[in-house]
Design a protein around this motif. Structure first.
Motif, mmCIF file in Angstrom:
data_model
loop_
_atom_site.group_PDB
_atom_site.id
_atom_site.type_symbol
_atom_site.label_atom_id
_atom_site.label_comp_id
_atom_site.label_asym_id
_atom_site.label_seq_id
_atom_site.Cartn_x
_atom_site.Cartn_y
_atom_site.Cartn_z
ATOM 1 N N ASP A 143 46.483 47.421 26.534
ATOM 2 C CA ASP A 143 47.556 46.479 26.247
ATOM 3 C C ASP A 143 48.501 46.485 27.444
ATOM 4 N N ALA A 144 48.239 45.596 28.405
ATOM 5 C CA ALA A 144 49.069 45.473 29.602
ATOM 6 C C ALA A 144 49.870 44.174 29.563
ATOM 7 N N ASP A 194 53.810 49.296 28.031
ATOM 8 C CA ASP A 194 52.390 49.063 27.765
ATOM 9 C C ASP A 194 51.680 50.339 27.314
#
Length: 295
Positions: A114-115, A97
């Motif tokens: 952005d996980a 991520d």
């Protein structure tokens, strides 16, 4: 597992690369100016773990990290910084991520987290709690990058029934994910004023009022920061405390709340009084904003 060291604390949530662009002056919307861009280890769980290691503790992170080159480099750097990485979920088939932010001289302009890999890994990151880390009764940091479903499951997970939960939203947009933990009356919450207002359901004039409002919703213990203004700690059936951060020049803002949490928890683990712990937390956070790291 690749380590035999028993951790002092578990940090469950995001472990990723931060890409931080910083401008030396105020930016207008659409501005394109010269600045500096840094790639550094990040994510709330990892940020707290790194800060806890600086306080002389042995933290471990439970998260999802890819086996791509970025993931390999991230795990190596986390280990160098004193974080135990032997309980990470690695075989997800997903990329590591990433978080991207733009800051100017006044603070954060915008950010994107952005996980996706962490969210898709879901409950698998908790599997060590059924093996090497079974029977965990120590402190656990939970960050709001976990999905609402996973946070709700953690609130009633018997593997963490005796754990000392320390909960942080990760961003105002994720604050509402903490509702299941408040409903379960689990955890000590670390919020900024906007996050506290979201959970309280109303605007508040200061950190103390905001902390008390979240306690009134059912939380047993709440700490609220408010930038350069006084931070506060409210507890059920006890006095509300405040502490004003030192005045510093802003060199960075990303990670300040994580330093606050780590410093406060480190003080609590050494049995410091509430006011001393709050003072240590605001000083550590201010030092981070000024560009320094403590201790």
């Amino acid at each position: 597992m690749t380590t035999t060291t028993r951790p002092d604390i578990l940090c469950i949530g995001a472990m990723l690369w931060d890409v931080i662009g910083r401008a030396p002056r105020r930016m207008a919307p659409g501005a394109d100016i010269a600045g500096r861009i840094r790639h550094i280890p990040g994510g709330v769980a990892l940020n707290v773990a790194v800060a806890m290691a600086r306080w002389g503790l042995s933290p471990a992170v439970l998260s999802a990290v890819g086996r791509d080159p970025e993931g390999q480099a991230l795990v190596a750097e986390a280990g160098r910084l004193g974080v135990l990485t032997g309980w990470l979920t690695r075989d997800t088939g997903l990329p590591t991520d990433c978080y991207m932010a733009v800051e100017d001289s006044q603070g954060l302009i915008a950010a994107i987290a952005d996980a996706n890999s962490l969210e898709r890994a879901g409950e698998s990151i908790l599997s060590p709690l059924s093996a090497d880390l079974a029977g965990w009764t120590g402190p656990v940091v939970l960050d709001g990058n976990l999905t609402e479903d996973l946070l709700a499951a953690i609130a009633v997970d018997p593997r963490l029934a005796q754990a000392d939960l320390r909960v942080v939203p990760a961003s105002p947009g994720k604050a509402e994910r903490l509702e299941p933990l408040i409903a379960a009356r689990r955890g000590c919450f670390y919020l900024n004023r906007l996050e506290a207002e979201i959970l309280a359901g109303r605007a508040c004039p200061d950190a103390a009022t905001a902390a008390e409002a979240v306690v009134a919703r059912g939380a047993a213990r709440v700490l609220v920061t408010d930038g350069p203004d006084p931070a506060a700690e409210a507890v059920a059936n006890g006095p509300t405390l405040t502490a004003r951060p030192p005045t510093v020049s802003v060199a960075r803002v990303t990670g300040a709340g994580d330093c606050f949490l780590a410093a406060h928890l480190a003080a609590a683990l050494s049995n410091q009084p509430r006011q001393t712990a709050l003072r240590q937390a605001v000083e550590a956070s201010a030092a981070h904003v000024s560009g320094k790291d403590v201790p």
